[in-house]
Write a protein that holds these residues in place. Structure first.
Motif, mmCIF file in Angstrom:
data_model
loop_
_atom_site.group_PDB
_atom_site.id
_atom_site.type_symbol
_atom_site.label_atom_id
_atom_site.label_comp_id
_atom_site.label_asym_id
_atom_site.label_seq_id
_atom_site.Cartn_x
_atom_site.Cartn_y
_atom_site.Cartn_z
ATOM 1 N N MET A 46 27.514 101.548 28.153
ATOM 2 C CA MET A 46 28.279 101.522 26.902
ATOM 3 C C MET A 46 29.778 101.680 27.177
ATOM 4 S SD MET A 46 25.756 103.701 24.378
ATOM 5 C CE MET A 46 26.991 103.844 23.090
ATOM 6 N N ALA A 47 30.130 102.611 28.061
ATOM 7 C CA ALA A 47 31.545 102.840 28.380
ATOM 8 C C ALA A 47 32.157 101.626 29.067
ATOM 9 C CB ALA A 47 31.679 104.080 29.261
ATOM 10 N N LYS A 48 31.432 101.046 29.999
ATOM 11 C CA LYS A 48 31.925 99.884 30.750
ATOM 12 C C LYS A 48 32.265 98.717 29.831
ATOM 13 C CE LYS A 48 30.403 96.629 34.322
ATOM 14 N NZ LYS A 48 29.288 96.292 35.225
ATOM 15 N N HIS A 49 31.485 98.552 28.768
ATOM 16 C CA HIS A 49 31.674 97.414 27.873
ATOM 17 C C HIS A 49 32.341 97.786 26.548
ATOM 18 C CE1 HIS A 49 29.547 94.929 30.675
ATOM 19 N NE2 HIS A 49 28.568 95.813 30.716
ATOM 20 N N GLY A 50 32.764 99.043 26.432
ATOM 21 C CA GLY A 50 33.468 99.474 25.226
ATOM 22 C C GLY A 50 32.614 99.405 23.976
ATOM 23 N N LEU A 51 31.332 99.720 24.112
ATOM 24 C CA LEU A 51 30.416 99.635 22.976
ATOM 25 C C LEU A 51 30.224 100.989 22.313
ATOM 26 C CD1 LEU A 51 27.697 97.395 24.653
ATOM 27 C CD2 LEU A 51 29.350 96.683 22.931
ATOM 28 N N THR A 52 30.186 100.984 21.002
ATOM 29 C CA THR A 52 29.849 102.183 20.245
ATOM 30 C C THR A 52 28.329 102.290 20.176
ATOM 31 O OG1 THR A 52 29.749 101.001 18.141
ATOM 32 C CG2 THR A 52 31.913 101.916 18.800
ATOM 33 N N LEU A 53 27.847 103.393 19.683
ATOM 34 C CA LEU A 53 26.403 103.551 19.527
ATOM 35 C C LEU A 53 25.850 102.469 18.606
ATOM 36 C CD1 LEU A 53 23.909 105.241 20.224
ATOM 37 C CD2 LEU A 53 24.444 106.691 18.280
ATOM 38 N N ASP A 54 26.545 102.202 17.511
ATOM 39 C CA ASP A 54 26.090 101.170 16.566
ATOM 40 C C ASP A 54 26.082 99.782 17.195
ATOM 41 O OD1 ASP A 54 25.602 102.849 14.376
ATOM 42 O OD2 ASP A 54 27.709 102.792 13.761
ATOM 43 N N SER A 55 27.179 99.418 17.872
ATOM 44 C CA SER A 55 27.243 98.069 18.448
ATOM 45 C C SER A 55 26.264 97.905 19.610
ATOM 46 C CB SER A 55 28.671 97.721 18.871
ATOM 47 O OG SER A 55 29.131 98.601 19.872
ATOM 48 N N ALA A 56 26.093 98.947 20.420
ATOM 49 C CA ALA A 56 25.140 98.872 21.536
ATOM 50 C C ALA A 56 23.718 98.721 21.010
ATOM 51 C CB ALA A 56 25.254 100.101 22.419
ATOM 52 N N GLY B 257 19.012 95.325 20.135
ATOM 53 C CA GLY B 257 17.916 95.162 19.186
ATOM 54 C C GLY B 257 17.144 96.455 18.949
ATOM 55 N N LEU B 258 17.850 97.592 19.034
ATOM 56 C CA LEU B 258 17.229 98.898 18.831
ATOM 57 C C LEU B 258 17.813 99.564 17.601
ATOM 58 C CD1 LEU B 258 17.569 100.248 22.492
ATOM 59 C CD2 LEU B 258 15.476 99.431 21.411
ATOM 60 N N SER B 259 17.111 100.532 17.081
ATOM 61 C CA SER B 259 17.697 101.323 16.000
ATOM 62 C C SER B 259 18.729 102.263 16.613
ATOM 63 C CB SER B 259 16.624 102.140 15.274
ATOM 64 O OG SER B 259 16.166 103.197 16.103
ATOM 65 N N ARG B 260 19.695 102.630 15.823
ATOM 66 C CA ARG B 260 20.746 103.541 16.279
ATOM 67 C C ARG B 260 20.118 104.858 16.743
ATOM 68 N NH1 ARG B 260 24.314 107.522 14.845
ATOM 69 N NH2 ARG B 260 26.521 107.073 15.132
ATOM 70 N N ARG B 261 19.158 105.357 15.995
ATOM 71 C CA ARG B 261 18.510 106.629 16.310
ATOM 72 C C ARG B 261 17.787 106.569 17.659
ATOM 73 N NH1 ARG B 261 14.943 109.976 12.125
ATOM 74 N NH2 ARG B 261 16.953 109.789 11.133
ATOM 75 N N LEU C 71 18.344 104.545 20.205
ATOM 76 C CA LEU C 71 19.315 104.476 21.299
ATOM 77 C C LEU C 71 19.967 105.847 21.515
ATOM 78 C CD1 LEU C 71 20.634 102.791 23.477
ATOM 79 C CD2 LEU C 71 22.398 102.144 21.813
ATOM 80 N N ALA C 72 20.201 106.583 20.450
ATOM 81 C CA ALA C 72 20.771 107.934 20.586
ATOM 82 C C ALA C 72 19.815 108.839 21.363
ATOM 83 C CB ALA C 72 21.064 108.524 19.208
#
Length: 182
Positions: free
Chosen positions: A99-109, A114-118, A120-121
């Motif tokens: 996520m850090a390498k590609h500048g992705l937030t939890l929502d965008s990642a 194709g996962l739910s935010r929860r 992935l958290a």
């Protein structure tokens, strides 16, 4: 408060450079630290078997410390991640790094995978093991991004210009050709 899966209950030296870690969730996991010791200059002292033999639980049970020296301390979550990686699995740190390498937030990642935010958290925090399919999805996404970047690079560094003069008008690839009259 540290999660139970990162809270240590015991640490035992099994050999120079190797530990057996007991966690509050009941897991007893062996970890080899030779690579980490060799890679990080601040941990070089751990290469001495006498120093390594002093391994003990950190004050809050969320780390392993040697010789009561804060410079010789490794966090329990990093140690658990190393155990997983040595077993050929994907740790929560891989998700954090990706996520850090590609500048992705939890929502965008989560959306990209194709996962739910929860869910992935849970994976990102280490609360749940990262399934192999998620690790493969991250690799596939990276590959796709490399191909997109490569295509964009070729398009911007090597533009094809079509400049046909016809009736005083310039025609470019993005415009439609003139119609023929019957």
């Amino acid at each position: 408060m540290t999660s139970r899966h990162f809270l240590l209950t015991d640490v035992a030296v099994t050999a120079p450079g190797s530990l057996l870690l007991s966690y509050a969730d009941g897991e007893r996991l062996p970890v080899n630290l030779h690579e980490i010791i060799a890679r990080h200059p601040t941990l070089q002292a751990l290469g001495d078997p006498k120093v390594f033999a002093t391994a003990a639980l950190g004050e809050w049970r969320d780390s392993v410390i040697w010789m009561d020296d804060d410079n010789l301390e490794l966090a329990s979550d990093n140690l658990r991640a190393r155990v997983l990686e040595q077993a050929g699995e994907c740790s929560h740190e891989v998700i954090l790094d990706w996520m850090a390498k590609h500048g992705l937030t939890l929502d965008s990642a989560a959306q990209e995978l194709g996962l739910s935010r929860r869910m992935l958290a849970y994976y990102r925090s280490g609360a749940k093991p990262v399934p192999r399919i998620v690790a493969l999805a991250m690799k596939g996404w990276e590959r796709q991004e490399v191909e997109r970047d490569s295509a964009r690079s070729v398009a911007t560094s090597n533009p094809i210009k079509l400049n046909v003069e016809k009736l005083g008008k310039s025609v470019s690839p993005s415009s439609s050709p003139p119609r023929k009259r019957a």
